[in-house]
Design a protein around this motif. Structure first.
Motif, PDB file in Angstrom:
ATOM      1  N   GLY A  29       0.936  -1.173  -0.020  1.00 16.16           N
ATOM      2  CA  GLY A  29      -0.027   0.028   0.070  1.00 16.16           C
ATOM      3  C   GLY A  29       0.735   1.175   0.015  1.00 16.16           C
ATOM      4  O   GLY A  29       1.880   1.425   0.277  1.00 16.16           O
ATOM      5  N   THR A  30       0.257   2.394  -0.327  1.00 17.34           N
ATOM      6  CA  THR A  30       0.814   3.667  -0.167  1.00 17.34           C
ATOM      7  C   THR A  30       0.050   4.810  -0.137  1.00 17.34           C
ATOM      8  O   THR A  30      -1.329   4.596  -0.029  1.00 17.34           O
ATOM      9  N   ARG A  31       0.351   5.978  -0.009  1.00 15.54           N
ATOM     10  CA  ARG A  31      -0.737   7.167   0.410  1.00 15.54           C
ATOM     11  C   ARG A  31       0.090   8.200  -0.591  1.00 15.54           C
ATOM     12  O   ARG A  31       1.325   8.301  -0.957  1.00 15.54           O
ATOM     13  N   GLU A  32      -0.808   9.203  -0.791  1.00 16.36           N
ATOM     14  CA  GLU A  32      -0.413  10.514  -1.383  1.00 16.36           C
ATOM     15  C   GLU A  32      -1.233  11.713  -0.688  1.00 16.36           C
ATOM     16  O   GLU A  32      -2.053  11.290  -0.379  1.00 16.36           O
ATOM     17  N   GLU A  33      -0.256  12.517  -0.610  1.00 18.35           N
ATOM     18  CA  GLU A  33      -0.941  13.882   0.112  1.00 18.35           C
ATOM     19  C   GLU A  33      -0.462  14.931  -0.570  1.00 18.35           C
ATOM     20  O   GLU A  33       0.407  15.170  -1.297  1.00 18.35           O
TER      21      GLU A  33
ATOM     22  N   SER B 234       2.925  29.918  -5.454  1.00 17.90           N
ATOM     23  CA  SER B 234       1.750  29.584  -6.394  1.00 17.90           C
ATOM     24  C   SER B 234       1.783  28.124  -6.278  1.00 17.90           C
ATOM     25  O   SER B 234       2.643  27.463  -5.977  1.00 17.90           O
ATOM     26  N   GLY B 235       0.665  27.593  -6.908  1.00 17.52           N
ATOM     27  CA  GLY B 235       0.313  26.066  -7.154  1.00 17.52           C
ATOM     28  C   GLY B 235       0.444  25.544  -5.681  1.00 17.52           C
ATOM     29  O   GLY B 235       0.136  26.049  -4.602  1.00 17.52           O
ATOM     30  N   SER B 236       0.467  24.107  -5.588  1.00 17.29           N
ATOM     31  CA  SER B 236       0.019  23.360  -4.512  1.00 17.29           C
ATOM     32  C   SER B 236       1.305  22.508  -4.041  1.00 17.29           C
ATOM     33  O   SER B 236       2.589  22.772  -4.652  1.00 17.29           O
ATOM     34  N   LEU B 237       1.443  21.984  -3.040  1.00 14.36           N
ATOM     35  CA  LEU B 237       2.621  21.449  -2.402  1.00 14.36           C
ATOM     36  C   LEU B 237       2.309  20.051  -1.964  1.00 14.36           C
ATOM     37  O   LEU B 237       1.532  19.628  -1.218  1.00 14.36           O
ATOM     38  N   LYS B 238       3.195  19.058  -2.929  1.00  9.74           N
ATOM     39  CA  LYS B 238       3.068  17.651  -2.612  1.00  9.74           C
ATOM     40  C   LYS B 238       3.899  17.038  -1.619  1.00  9.74           C
ATOM     41  O   LYS B 238       5.292  17.592  -1.698  1.00  9.74           O
ATOM     42  N   LEU B 239       3.453  16.251  -0.895  1.00 12.52           N
ATOM     43  CA  LEU B 239       4.457  15.558   0.043  1.00 12.52           C
ATOM     44  C   LEU B 239       5.571  14.614  -0.609  1.00 12.52           C
ATOM     45  O   LEU B 239       5.220  14.002  -1.604  1.00 12.52           O
ATOM     46  N   TYR B 240       6.748  15.080  -0.151  1.00  8.76           N
ATOM     47  CA  TYR B 240       7.896  14.187  -0.466  1.00  8.76           C
ATOM     48  C   TYR B 240       8.186  13.167   0.468  1.00  8.76           C
ATOM     49  O   TYR B 240       8.156  12.033  -0.057  1.00  8.76           O
ATOM     50  N   ASP B 241       8.293  13.330   1.767  1.00  7.78           N
ATOM     51  CA  ASP B 241       8.283  12.349   2.734  1.00  7.78           C
ATOM     52  C   ASP B 241       8.080  13.057   4.050  1.00  7.78           C
ATOM     53  O   ASP B 241       7.995  14.192   4.276  1.00  7.78           O
ATOM     54  N   ARG B 242       8.046  12.207   5.184  1.00  9.81           N
ATOM     55  CA  ARG B 242       7.688  12.837   6.536  1.00  9.81           C
ATOM     56  C   ARG B 242       8.765  12.140   7.237  1.00  9.81           C
ATOM     57  O   ARG B 242       8.687  10.694   7.310  1.00  9.81           O
TER      58      ARG B 242
ATOM     59  N   LEU C 169      11.302  12.585  14.371  1.00 13.35           N
ATOM     60  CA  LEU C 169      12.713  12.571  14.932  1.00 13.35           C
ATOM     61  C   LEU C 169      12.487  12.602  16.418  1.00 13.35           C
ATOM     62  O   LEU C 169      12.461  13.619  17.333  1.00 13.35           O
ATOM     63  N   ASN C 170      11.877  11.290  17.185  1.00 13.25           N
ATOM     64  CA  ASN C 170      11.748  10.978  18.599  1.00 13.25           C
ATOM     65  C   ASN C 170      12.303   9.649  18.719  1.00 13.25           C
ATOM     66  O   ASN C 170      12.527   8.737  17.809  1.00 13.25           O
ATOM     67  N   LYS C 171      12.417   9.771  20.126  1.00 14.20           N
ATOM     68  CA  LYS C 171      12.691   8.114  20.585  1.00 14.20           C
ATOM     69  C   LYS C 171      11.639   7.567  21.467  1.00 14.20           C
ATOM     70  O   LYS C 171      11.627   6.558  21.821  1.00 14.20           O
ATOM     71  N   THR C 172      10.411   7.841  21.099  1.00 13.92           N
ATOM     72  CA  THR C 172       8.968   7.396  21.688  1.00 13.92           C
ATOM     73  C   THR C 172       8.335   6.560  21.056  1.00 13.92           C
ATOM     74  O   THR C 172       7.944   5.248  21.688  1.00 13.92           O
ATOM     75  N   GLY C 173       8.653   6.313  19.648  1.00 11.67           N
ATOM     76  CA  GLY C 173       8.156   5.351  18.741  1.00 11.67           C
ATOM     77  C   GLY C 173       6.719   5.633  18.432  1.00 11.67           C
ATOM     78  O   GLY C 173       6.033   5.010  17.855  1.00 11.67           O
ATOM     79  N   SER C 174       5.872   6.897  19.097  1.00 12.86           N
ATOM     80  CA  SER C 174       4.855   7.037  18.629  1.00 12.86           C
ATOM     81  C   SER C 174       4.838   8.079  17.652  1.00 12.86           C
ATOM     82  O   SER C 174       5.924   8.817  17.452  1.00 12.86           O
ATOM     83  N   ARG C 175       3.873   8.485  16.727  1.00 12.06           N
ATOM     84  CA  ARG C 175       3.746   9.500  16.035  1.00 12.06           C
ATOM     85  C   ARG C 175       2.684  10.510  16.089  1.00 12.06           C
ATOM     86  O   ARG C 175       1.663  10.112  16.846  1.00 12.06           O
TER      87      ARG C 175
END
Length: 220
Positions: free
Chosen positions: A156-160, A201-209, A212-218
């Motif tokens: 699977g994948t996602r687009e933002e 101008s224009g839209s911003l497409k997600l490149y990556d996210r 940067l933490n050590k908790t493992g949560s998002r």
């Protein structure tokens, strides 16, 4: 004199208590209003979910309410994923696939001039038992947004994308580019504060996210 001082102190205490009580009531009301409106303007669609099957429902992992997509599109068929990665949530259990037509579109009502974070998620999940992962294009209105390649992204994948609406309606389209059948699992729209992610101008497409933490949560 001592008694008078006591009475004045008592009156002051009563006045203070009333003020504190009013503040607490106002705070309680504000909290509940904010809580009730914290998803105002959100569109969260579980693709292929029948309206009779607990729609809307609350996703326990993030607290968002998802509903069926039946009112937003007139084409496509619904299916159920047979193979879902263990970490995936309820949204991936069902999907909508489009065996007919080259271009199939969702029509969404939005606020003209408002900025939105638009997120689409895709999982083939071998819903048809054929093990033929699709490749197709995703369009935002008349413009190509992305090519969805589920041959490469088998899990699977996602687009933002961050996009400012130019009208009160928005079309998100799946376009068939070969012999395979386009599919979609979820579609989400989130209003974004106009002062964030400013572009000339224009839209911003997600490149990556990156988290940067050590908790493992998002953070959602």
């Amino acid at each position: 004199m001592v008694l008078l001082s006591f009475l004045l102190s008592k009156e002051s205490m009563e006045s203070c208590c009333i003020r504190v009580l009013l503040v607490l009531i106002a705070t309680w009301a504000t909290i509940h209003i904010v809580h009730a409106q914290d998803q105002e303007g959100f569109i969260s669609l579980d693709r292929g979910l029948p309206t009779y099957e607990l729609s809307p429902y609350k996703e326990i992992t993030n607290g968002l309410w998802f509903s069926s997509d039946e009112k937003f599109i007139q084409s496509g068929n619904t299916g159920r994923s047979r193979e879902i990665p263990e970490r995936y949530t309820k949204q991936y259990e069902t999907l909508r696939y489009f065996p007919n037509g080259t271009r199939n579109c969702y029509n969404l009502s939005v606020d003209k001039g408002r900025k939105y974070l638009i997120k689409a998620k895709f999982l083939y999940g071998n819903y048809d038992g054929l093990h033929i992962e699709p490749v197709f294009d995703l369009y935002l209105g008349p413009n190509l947004w992305a090519t969805v390649d589920l041959v490469t992204m088998v899990n699977g994948t996602r687009e933002e994308i961050l996009h400012v609406s130019t009208s009160s309606s928005l079309q998100i389209c799946l376009v068939k580019t070969g012999t395979t059948t386009p599919v979609i699992s979820t579609l989400e729209l989130r209003p974004v504060v106009s002062g964030s992610y400013i572009t000339e101008s224009g839209s911003l497409k997600l490149y990556d996210r990156y988290y940067l933490n050590k908790t493992g949560s998002r953070i959602r």
